[in-house]
Design a protein around this motif. Structure first.
Motif, mmCIF file in Angstrom:
data_model
loop_
_atom_site.group_PDB
_atom_site.id
_atom_site.type_symbol
_atom_site.label_atom_id
_atom_site.label_comp_id
_atom_site.label_asym_id
_atom_site.label_seq_id
_atom_site.Cartn_x
_atom_site.Cartn_y
_atom_site.Cartn_z
ATOM 1 N N GLU A 226 2.825 -39.495 31.770
ATOM 2 C CA GLU A 226 4.197 -39.512 32.275
ATOM 3 C C GLU A 226 5.072 -38.514 31.513
ATOM 4 O OE1 GLU A 226 4.651 -41.547 34.913
ATOM 5 O OE2 GLU A 226 6.507 -40.414 35.104
ATOM 6 N N GLN A 227 4.945 -38.565 30.195
ATOM 7 C CA GLN A 227 5.751 -37.662 29.371
ATOM 8 C C GLN A 227 5.313 -36.212 29.554
ATOM 9 O OE1 GLN A 227 4.317 -36.460 25.885
ATOM 10 N NE2 GLN A 227 5.831 -34.870 26.297
ATOM 11 N N LEU A 228 3.995 -35.984 29.521
ATOM 12 C CA LEU A 228 3.489 -34.613 29.588
ATOM 13 C C LEU A 228 3.859 -33.948 30.925
ATOM 14 C CD1 LEU A 228 1.296 -32.907 27.684
ATOM 15 C CD2 LEU A 228 -0.006 -33.106 29.772
ATOM 16 N N PHE A 229 3.743 -34.717 32.012
ATOM 17 C CA PHE A 229 4.007 -34.126 33.326
ATOM 18 C C PHE A 229 5.497 -34.036 33.634
ATOM 19 C CE2 PHE A 229 -0.244 -36.209 34.695
ATOM 20 C CZ PHE A 229 -0.938 -35.219 34.032
ATOM 21 N N SER A 230 6.274 -35.023 33.174
ATOM 22 C CA SER A 230 7.694 -35.050 33.557
ATOM 23 C C SER A 230 8.578 -34.348 32.540
ATOM 24 C CB SER A 230 8.190 -36.486 33.686
ATOM 25 O OG SER A 230 7.353 -37.215 34.509
ATOM 26 N N ASN A 231 8.120 -34.371 31.304
ATOM 27 C CA ASN A 231 9.001 -33.895 30.253
ATOM 28 C C ASN A 231 8.217 -33.165 29.167
ATOM 29 O OD1 ASN A 231 11.344 -33.595 28.837
ATOM 30 N ND2 ASN A 231 11.263 -35.650 27.911
ATOM 31 N N PRO A 232 7.486 -32.084 29.567
ATOM 32 C CA PRO A 232 6.643 -31.404 28.584
ATOM 33 C C PRO A 232 7.487 -30.790 27.471
ATOM 34 C CG PRO A 232 6.792 -30.127 30.612
ATOM 35 C CD PRO A 232 7.448 -31.438 30.891
ATOM 36 N N LYS A 233 6.908 -30.812 26.270
ATOM 37 C CA LYS A 233 7.646 -30.268 25.125
ATOM 38 C C LYS A 233 7.477 -28.759 25.041
ATOM 39 C CE LYS A 233 7.491 -34.318 22.102
ATOM 40 N NZ LYS A 233 6.383 -35.185 22.537
ATOM 41 N N GLU A 234 6.307 -28.281 25.474
ATOM 42 C CA GLU A 234 5.974 -26.868 25.296
ATOM 43 C C GLU A 234 6.308 -26.069 26.552
ATOM 44 O OE1 GLU A 234 4.668 -25.377 22.586
ATOM 45 O OE2 GLU A 234 4.590 -27.253 21.431
ATOM 46 N N GLU A 235 6.833 -24.896 26.319
ATOM 47 C CA GLU A 235 7.188 -24.009 27.422
ATOM 48 C C GLU A 235 5.969 -23.676 28.299
ATOM 49 O OE1 GLU A 235 10.320 -23.564 27.767
ATOM 50 O OE2 GLU A 235 10.138 -22.300 29.553
ATOM 51 N N ARG A 236 4.813 -23.454 27.641
ATOM 52 C CA ARG A 236 3.599 -23.086 28.388
ATOM 53 C C ARG A 236 3.146 -24.220 29.299
ATOM 54 N NH1 ARG A 236 0.032 -20.800 23.492
ATOM 55 N NH2 ARG A 236 1.214 -22.471 22.520
ATOM 56 N N THR A 237 3.282 -25.454 28.827
ATOM 57 C CA THR A 237 2.924 -26.611 29.660
ATOM 58 C C THR A 237 3.841 -26.666 30.876
ATOM 59 O OG1 THR A 237 2.501 -27.766 27.579
ATOM 60 C CG2 THR A 237 2.375 -29.074 29.587
ATOM 61 N N LYS A 238 5.109 -26.451 30.621
ATOM 62 C CA LYS A 238 6.110 -26.514 31.683
ATOM 63 C C LYS A 238 5.820 -25.450 32.744
ATOM 64 C CE LYS A 238 11.161 -26.633 31.993
ATOM 65 N NZ LYS A 238 11.122 -25.898 33.240
ATOM 66 N N ASN A 239 5.529 -24.251 32.283
ATOM 67 C CA ASN A 239 5.233 -23.155 33.224
ATOM 68 C C ASN A 239 4.017 -23.472 34.076
ATOM 69 O OD1 ASN A 239 7.375 -21.736 32.222
ATOM 70 N ND2 ASN A 239 6.126 -20.451 30.846
ATOM 71 N N PHE A 240 2.998 -24.034 33.414
ATOM 72 C CA PHE A 240 1.787 -24.381 34.160
ATOM 73 C C PHE A 240 2.095 -25.449 35.211
ATOM 74 C CE2 PHE A 240 -1.793 -27.316 34.719
ATOM 75 C CZ PHE A 240 -2.664 -26.467 35.363
ATOM 76 N N LEU A 241 2.795 -26.484 34.795
ATOM 77 C CA LEU A 241 3.090 -27.581 35.724
ATOM 78 C C LEU A 241 3.939 -27.085 36.888
ATOM 79 C CD1 LEU A 241 3.665 -30.377 33.094
ATOM 80 C CD2 LEU A 241 1.830 -30.320 34.791
ATOM 81 N N ASP A 242 4.877 -26.193 36.608
ATOM 82 C CA ASP A 242 5.697 -25.632 37.686
ATOM 83 C C ASP A 242 4.815 -24.891 38.697
ATOM 84 O OD1 ASP A 242 7.988 -26.628 36.601
ATOM 85 O OD2 ASP A 242 8.629 -24.752 35.659
ATOM 86 N N SER A 243 3.725 -24.305 38.198
ATOM 87 C CA SER A 243 2.857 -23.516 39.086
ATOM 88 C C SER A 243 1.922 -24.389 39.927
ATOM 89 C CB SER A 243 2.046 -22.503 38.285
ATOM 90 O OG SER A 243 1.012 -23.160 37.584
ATOM 91 N N VAL A 244 1.620 -25.590 39.468
ATOM 92 C CA VAL A 244 0.688 -26.423 40.251
ATOM 93 C C VAL A 244 1.359 -27.558 41.025
ATOM 94 C CG1 VAL A 244 -1.359 -25.967 38.852
ATOM 95 C CG2 VAL A 244 0.064 -27.943 38.299
#
Ligand code: ADP
Ligand code: MG
Length: 245
Positions: A226-244
């Motif tokens: 829940e935290q990783l997908f909704s509120n990632p701490k890292e910019e790279r995680t966020k960018n990846f999630l935005d792409s998928v």
């Protein structure tokens, strides 16, 4: 004695020629935990799973299974592999064997299990994955979802302590994904320790205890799904999630 730790990976490095595919990977998975692994294509997810069941050998670092440090010099890797089942994106069923024979094969030939016993257990597993009525059918007559459920039953026939899933639903038509995820969810509820490479975020949210984001061979972020997908701490995680997503 393993204090409930089923998988322990420390400073794992793996290269293919000049390509440094896994970089100082640290990961600990406790008994009955379900971990989802996400990351772009080429980030090293499959290689990490393959190093955990010794289809690939590490260059350096530590891989412990059930509290035991595994090295090719000291262990029969085939025996270790019995403890760590794996299900692949492409089902790799034996085409010239029936569903029942596919599930019976490894216990008979690898574990030297008596045939009648292997048959009884295979039938019980096919019942569990909802395919009792398909035991005499050849894989070519099955849907992708049914094939993948046979592949899961086949892996379970070795009575593994850990199950690794490498994008088990990526090759399936969308309407067949649910039945495979339901089978995996049931397995998780029974307490199987699982590492699952998947981009099925719904499944990850519902079933996974924690999730890992990998980028270019490194673990960049670990968190509750829940935290990783909704509120990632890292910019790279966020960018990846935005792409998928
Ligand atoms: P992922 O599963 O995240 O897509 P992989 O672990 O399959 O990533 O691959 C990571 C990198 O390692 C990729 O660049 C891939 O081309 C390379 N690779 C994987 N397996 C091999 C191999 N057997 N030989 C050479 N390169 C490989
Ligand atoms: Mg992969």
């Amino acid at each position: 004695m393993n204090n409930g730790i089923m998988i322990n990976v420390e400073k794992l490095n793996k290269t293919f020629g000049d390509l440094h595919v896994l970089k100082d990977i640290d990961m600990t998975v406790k008994q009955s935990e379900v971990v989802c692994l996400i990351g772009a294509s080429g980030s090293g997810k499959s290689t990490l799973l393959r190093c955990i069941n010794f289809l690939e050998l590490k260059d350096s670092g530590l891989v412990m299974i059930g509290g035991e440090k595994i090295e090719k010099e000291t262990h029969d890797l085939n025996e270790v592999r019995v403890k760590v089942g794996m299900v692949f994106q492409h089902f790799n069923l034996f085409p010239h064997k029936t569903v029942l024979e596919n599930v019976m094969e490894a216990p008979i030939y690898v574990k030297k299990c008596p045939k009648e016993e292997a048959k009884m257990e295979a039938r019980a597993l096919l019942k569990k994955v909802g395919l009792s009525d398909k035991e005499d059918v050849y894989p070519s007559k099955l849907s992708g979802g049914q094939k993948q459920r046979v592949a899961i039953a086949r892996a379970l026939a070795m009575k593994p302590e850990i199950m690794l899933f490498d994008e088990p639903t990526s090759a399936l038509d969308p309407e067949l994904v649910g039945e495979v995820l339901a089978t995996m969810k049931e397995l998780a509820e029974e307490g199987m320790t699982m590492v699952v490479v998947t981009h099925e975020m719904g499944f990850a949210r519902e079933v996974a205890d924690w999730a890992v984001y990998m980028h270019e061979g490194r673990i960049v972020e670990v968190g509750h799904p829940e935290q990783l997908f909704s509120n990632p701490k890292e910019e790279r995680t966020k960018n990846f999630l935005d792409s998928v997503l």
